[in-house]
Motif scaffolding. Structure first.
Motif, PDB file in Angstrom:
ATOM      1  N   ILE A   8      45.130  70.255  30.994  1.00  0.00           N
ATOM      2  CA  ILE A   8      46.313  69.389  30.987  1.00  0.00           C
ATOM      3  C   ILE A   8      46.207  68.269  32.016  1.00  0.00           C
ATOM      4  O   ILE A   8      46.518  67.109  31.727  1.00  0.00           O
ATOM      5  N   VAL A   9      45.735  68.594  33.221  1.00  0.00           N
ATOM      6  CA  VAL A   9      45.607  67.550  34.253  1.00  0.00           C
ATOM      7  C   VAL A   9      44.551  66.524  33.844  1.00  0.00           C
ATOM      8  O   VAL A   9      44.733  65.313  34.025  1.00  0.00           O
TER       9      VAL A   9
ATOM     10  N   VAL B 277      45.341  62.522  33.449  1.00  0.00           N
ATOM     11  CA  VAL B 277      44.569  61.488  34.158  1.00  0.00           C
ATOM     12  C   VAL B 277      43.933  60.521  33.164  1.00  0.00           C
ATOM     13  O   VAL B 277      43.890  59.300  33.392  1.00  0.00           O
ATOM     14  N   ALA B 278      43.454  61.034  32.029  1.00  0.00           N
ATOM     15  CA  ALA B 278      42.864  60.177  31.001  1.00  0.00           C
ATOM     16  C   ALA B 278      43.893  59.172  30.474  1.00  0.00           C
ATOM     17  O   ALA B 278      43.582  57.981  30.292  1.00  0.00           O
ATOM     18  N   ILE B 279      45.105  59.644  30.231  1.00  0.00           N
ATOM     19  CA  ILE B 279      46.159  58.747  29.737  1.00  0.00           C
ATOM     20  C   ILE B 279      46.504  57.692  30.786  1.00  0.00           C
ATOM     21  O   ILE B 279      46.659  56.502  30.467  1.00  0.00           O
ATOM     22  N   ILE B 280      46.616  58.109  32.045  1.00  0.00           N
ATOM     23  CA  ILE B 280      46.895  57.151  33.124  1.00  0.00           C
ATOM     24  C   ILE B 280      45.789  56.101  33.200  1.00  0.00           C
ATOM     25  O   ILE B 280      46.059  54.894  33.348  1.00  0.00           O
TER      26      ILE B 280
ATOM     27  N   LEU C   6      42.837  66.624  25.061  1.00  0.00           N
ATOM     28  CA  LEU C   6      42.725  67.590  26.164  1.00  0.00           C
ATOM     29  C   LEU C   6      44.024  68.366  26.365  1.00  0.00           C
ATOM     30  O   LEU C   6      44.001  69.597  26.572  1.00  0.00           O
ATOM     31  N   ILE C   7      45.141  67.705  26.292  1.00  0.00           N
ATOM     32  CA  ILE C   7      46.429  68.384  26.492  1.00  0.00           C
ATOM     33  C   ILE C   7      46.676  69.417  25.397  1.00  0.00           C
ATOM     34  O   ILE C   7      47.220  70.495  25.659  1.00  0.00           O
TER      35      ILE C   7
END
Length: 464
Positions: free
Chosen positions: A345-346, A350-353, A438-439
């Protein structure tokens, strides 16, 4: 030791589980995990030399990107087929055979004269690596004490794999930068061939899995191996604690069909195989993007010279190695479910950010955030394997691992093509879609994941 009907009552697995970690365990860990180092090396060499091969063979971007999915198709087939063979023919036979296949594929890659030969050679190496994961991880699971199994298998798969990718970046960088362009990339693949030869020889001296031998009714062989292991451990650890616990091990009678492991996992472990497929698919998507899409982002978006991509990629992957070490340690402390959930999830967040801010940051900041993303992504990709191996019984452990590896590689096969298409619309879409994938993996672990920290393999898998 008594044998009744088709079961053996034995103390051998509990005797292995109660052993303290020792020099003997380190030796087995290094030799088996050496194959995973080689896997990372072989895969990363393909990514690190991609730009050079693209120019020398006059490839289109699609043909260049396809080399990683072609490798993964081989890995998918090898995982499914050779993983099941590890349950039928034994862990040792398969982790020796797979090393020979990887060596052959690497040598053929080094001497390839055109794109079709290189693609076929990469598929062959992938075929061997798919089987390597099913057999070597199963053996490492079965030799590791239960209290150390998460860290042992997690680092064996993750740190060594990631270390392989890390050193491959440097080997490729120096081979391409300081040797003639038409020759340097071949040296990088020849290095993989030499490493495979060393690992092949070292594995000849490893014992067969005790649990596999018991499953086949080869009790005397299993007893001799455990006696020998205990004698080795006593040299460094002194007197060992007595063991009174026993387990009942079902024994295969007659010839076992190659599909027996598949029958077990699909009949009795439907939720667990579904979880292993989802976790594998969701981690291979961003994991293998590092070896196909990320180098293209460096060269085509940020205009980094192709000779420097391997070195820069090594920095990103080095953060991944550190992430695996940290989170593998926590596997045996806080448990499988929270570690897997957090890392997936993290990494996704981070990928989305990164996708949202990528057009407002310079290359150095881009690499820093990308490294943070892979700090969690690499851990997610490595630390699902201790749980997957624990979820299935000895008679189907290779099949369970191999099938999960095989199906999961679809993420690595599909992902690069989807991400290449998204790259035409901008990096925002590349990283946001990757983050969502990933999420989804993290949510699957929350819903379906069993907590097996510290359990014996027999209890964790309900091996009856």
């Amino acid at each position: 030791m008594a044998r009744k009907n088709t079961e053996i009552t034995t103390s051998l697995p509990p005797r292995l589980d109660r052993l303290p970690w020792s020099a003997w365990h380190w030796k087995v860990w290094l030799i088996l995990a050496g194959g995973m180092l080689l896997e990372g090396f072989v895969l990363s060499v393909g990514g690190s030399t991609l730009s050079t091969v693209e120019k020398l063979f006059s490839l289109t971007s699609e043909e260049a990107v396809a080399l990683t999915p072609i490798f993964l198709v081989g890995e998918m087939v090898g995982g499914i087929y050779l993983g099941s063979m590890a349950d039928v023919r034994g862990r040792k036979q398969l982790f020796i055979i797979t090393m020979a296949i990887i060596a052959g594929g690497s040598l053929l890659s080094a001497v390839s004269v055109d794109y079709p030969m290189l693609a076929a050679s990469r598929a062959l190496a992938g075929f061997g690596i798919g089987g390597e994961l099913g057999s070597a991880i199963a053996a490492l699971e079965e030799f590791s004490p239960s209290k150390n199994r998460g860290f042992s298998v997690g680092t064996g798969n993750g740190v060594m794999f990631d270390f392989g990718t890390f050193i491959a970046g440097f080997v490729s960088f120096f081979a391409i930068s300081y040797l003639p362009v038409s020759f340097g990339w071949r040296i990088a693949f020849l290095t993989a061939f030499v490493l495979a030869g060393f690992i092949f020889v070292a594995r000849l001296d490893l014992p067969e899995s005790v649990r596999y031998l018991l499953r086949k009714g080869r009790v005397k062989e299993a007893e001799d191996i455990v006696d020998g292991i205990e004698a080795e451990v006593k040299k460094s650890k002194g007197k060992l604690s007595d063991v009174k616990d026993t387990v009942n091990i079902p024994v295969d009678e007659g010839k076992v069909p190659a599909t027996e492991g598949f029958g077990v996992i699909f009949r009795k472990y439907k939720k667990r195989i579904a979880l292993s497929w989802i976790l594998n698919f969701c981690e291979t998507w961003p994991y293998y993007a590092a070896f196909s899409i990320i180098p293209l982002i460096f060269t085509k978006i940020y205009l980094i010279p192709s000779k420097d991509t391997g070195l820069i990629l090594s920095v990103v992957l080095g953060a991944g190695v550190l992430g695996v070490l940290v989170w593998a340690y926590l596997l045996d402390i806080i448990g499988r479910r929270p570690v897997i959930m957090i890392t997936y999830i993290v990494a996704g967040v981070v990928a989305i950010i990164l996708g949202v801010v990528v057009h407002s940051i310079d290359f150095v900041v881009f690499i820093a955030i990308l490294s943070l993303m892979y700090f969690f992504t690499y851990a997610a990709a490595a630390l699902l394997y201790p749980q997957i191996g624990e979820m299935f019984p000895t008679r189907a452990r290779g099949s369970g691992l191999g099938t999960a590896i095989g199906f999961g590689r679809l993420g690595g096969i599909i992902g690069p093509f989807v991400l290449l298409a998204l790259l035409n619309y901008g990096l925002l879409y590349v990283f946001v879609v990757t983050g969502i994938v990933l999420i989804i993996g993290g949510i699957a672990e929350v819903v379906l994941g069993p907590e097996l920290k510290g359990e014996s393999l027999e209890k964790a898998s309900n091996d009856t």
